[in-house]
Write a protein that holds these residues in place. Structure first.
Motif: not given
Length: 508
Positions: A455-484
């Motif tokens: 996810a950090e490598g994709e974020l360096m390239r400007g791609v946020t799909d992986l984190i956004e999908l995690a936030v939309d599907s599981m919520g922001r708290e669960a996404a922060e527990r996984i990715y920080g």
């Protein structure tokens, strides 16, 4: 020459000699007589549409009337001109003509006629030659057979010979092969009605004839078997047996009991058990399940198109043996970052993504939960794309126009940036939250570390799909527990900036 009969008296006929042709006279329209019809024979040079003396049949039905007339006229004998091939214009030739009348355009291949008639190649060619020699077929284009090229079929025109028109007193108008019928003699209407009945009746496929040698062998075999049976059974209850006997010749045939006959459960002793499986398909073994999963993966995943199915089956052998379906594999690949567009070696990437997958999702319940989350992520992505399209249409189709001055544009971009920061909780608030909660970087696990690095490598390239999908599907708290919290915050800010019309993201 052709055999015919000459009418001598009202009740007697005399056969003509074998070497003399005496056709019967036919009454004409005006009550007189016409010349006898010559032998029906078209040389090879006049078997083309441009050189033929006949006329084109208006349809297949009218053409079949002419075919039946030729078959019953006796004006054509193929053995007068060659020593091989069929002896007469019979039912097999009529059946082939019936097949040709159904084709439009009439361009049959030899293999097609062999399948329809059950004849060999030489027999089909002989019957086509007979139809051409009687003037019923004419070449439009003759087929070719060149070495190294596929053979081309001949195209024919359905023709009616001039002898047919002369025999029935058919009047035509026009010139050449394009002549059309305008009338018919009154004396020929009954004949035409009979030909119409024959043309409407479908001719059955001719049965193959057994040779006389095979029939004689079968007869001798039947006689010998009959004699052996008569000797073993002492006598038969037939006139040929020489008497009657009360002993049955059925041998040791046993009959089922009446109880089974009454219940309808009697089975034949020679009945074979059916090996068909319910559903019409055999149950796949382990290798078959691997190849089935591999084939489905190569069909549904774009980056696996063109890969070898056996190689993909070997790569996915562990998950296939564990009972995974293609949906389970797609759900796992989605959370592992398998949604890519271009891959240099698809089998290698699949092997890396499926490493230890059967150990993590080791139960059907876990796989079902992963599939549910994947479908939810797909739905969220679909809604996000719809919202992006709507925002883009509103931006380009609205009344608002971007300012032309660079200073005003800078002020507007700063205002939009402040609005987005306030909508995301503010910059200071996010920094304080990230500083106060350093321990909320998610659980310590090699799988999650790999997901964070991806996810950090994709974020360096400007791609946020992986984190956004995690936030939309599981919520922001669960996404922060996984990715920080830091990665989630940066991804949200970058996604908010990407939605603005004043910011353009590029890659270097």
């Amino acid at each position: 020459m052709l055999l015919a009969r000459a009418r001598v008296g009202p009740m007697s006929t005399v056969a003509a000699p074998a070497d003399v042709m005496i056709p019967a006279p036919r009454a004409s329209v005006d009550g007189g007589t016409v010349d006898v019809l010559p032998e029906l024979w078209v040389p090879e040079a006049r078997q083309w549409l441009l050189t033929s003396a006949g006329r084109i049949a208006p349809d297949g039905y009218s053409w079949m009337q002419g075919v039946h007339w030729v078959a019953g006229s006796g004006l054509y004998e193929p053995r007068r001109h060659r020593s091989h091939g069929p002896r007469a214009f019979g039912s097999t030739t009529v059946f082939i003509a019936q097949v040709l009348s159904e084709l439009s355009p009439c361009r049959p291949g030899i293999e097609y006629l062999m399948r329809r008639t059950g004849l060999c190649e030489r027999a089909v060619q002989n019957h086509l030659q007979m139809l051409r020699e009687t003037g019923l077929l004419a070449y439009i284009v003759k087929g070719t057979r060149k070495r190294g090229e596929s053979p081309q079929a001949s195209e024919f025109a359905l023709m009616l010979p001039p002898e047919f028109d002369a025999a029935l007193g058919i009047r035509t108008t026009g010139e050449g092969s394009g002549r059309r019928m305008t009338g018919i003699a009154e004396s020929s209407r009954k004949v035409m009605a009979k030909l119409a009945t024959k043309a409407a009746r479908k001719v059955r496929r001719p049965r193959p004839k057994t040779s006389s040698r095979t029939a004689s062998k079968g007869a001798r075999k039947g006689v010998s078997e009959a004699s052996v049976t008569a000797v073993s059974a002492v006598s038969r209850c037939t006139p040929m047996g020489g008497g009657s006997s009360s002993v049955s010749t059925a041998g040791g045939t046993s009959l089922p009991p009446e109880s089974k006959l009454a219940s309808g459960k009697a089975k034949s002793p020679t009945a074979k058990k059916s090996k068909a499986v319910a559903g019409g398909r055999r149950k796949l073994n382990r290798v078959g399940r691997r190849h089935q999963l591999a084939r489905e993966l190569t069909q549904e995943l774009d980056w696996l198109r063109g890969c070898s199915v056996p190689r993909i089956a070997w790569v996915a052998r562990h998950v296939a043996d564990a009972g995974w379906t293609v949906t389970d594999v797609r759900a796992w690949l989605h959370f592992r970052g398998g949604d890519v567009a271009r891959v240099r070696r698809g089998s290698g990437l699949l092997a890396a993504l499926l490493a230890s997958a059967e150990g993590i999702l080791d139960t059907p319940a876990k796989r079902a939960e992963a599939v549910a989350q994947w479908r939810a992520a797909q739905e969220a992505a679909r809604r996000h794309r719809i919202q992006q399209v709507r925002d883009q249409r509103e931006r380009f189709e609205g009344d608002w126009e971007a300012p032309r001055s660079s200073a005003v544009t800078r002020q507007v971009s700063q205002a939009f940036a402040q609005i987005h920061e306030v909508a995301n909780g503010g910059r200071d608030h996010d920094q304080v939250s990230a500083a106060d909660a350093p321990c909320e970087q998610g659980p310590v696990d090699p799988q999650f570390d790999q997901m964070r690095a991806q996810a950090e490598g994709e974020l360096m390239r400007g791609v946020t799909d992986l984190i956004e999908l995690a936030v939309d599907s599981m919520g922001r708290e669960a996404a922060e527990r996984i990715y920080g919290a830091d990665l989630v915050r940066r991804a949200r800010q970058l996604a908010s900036a990407a939605r603005s019309s004043l910011v353009t993201l590029t890659h270097r």
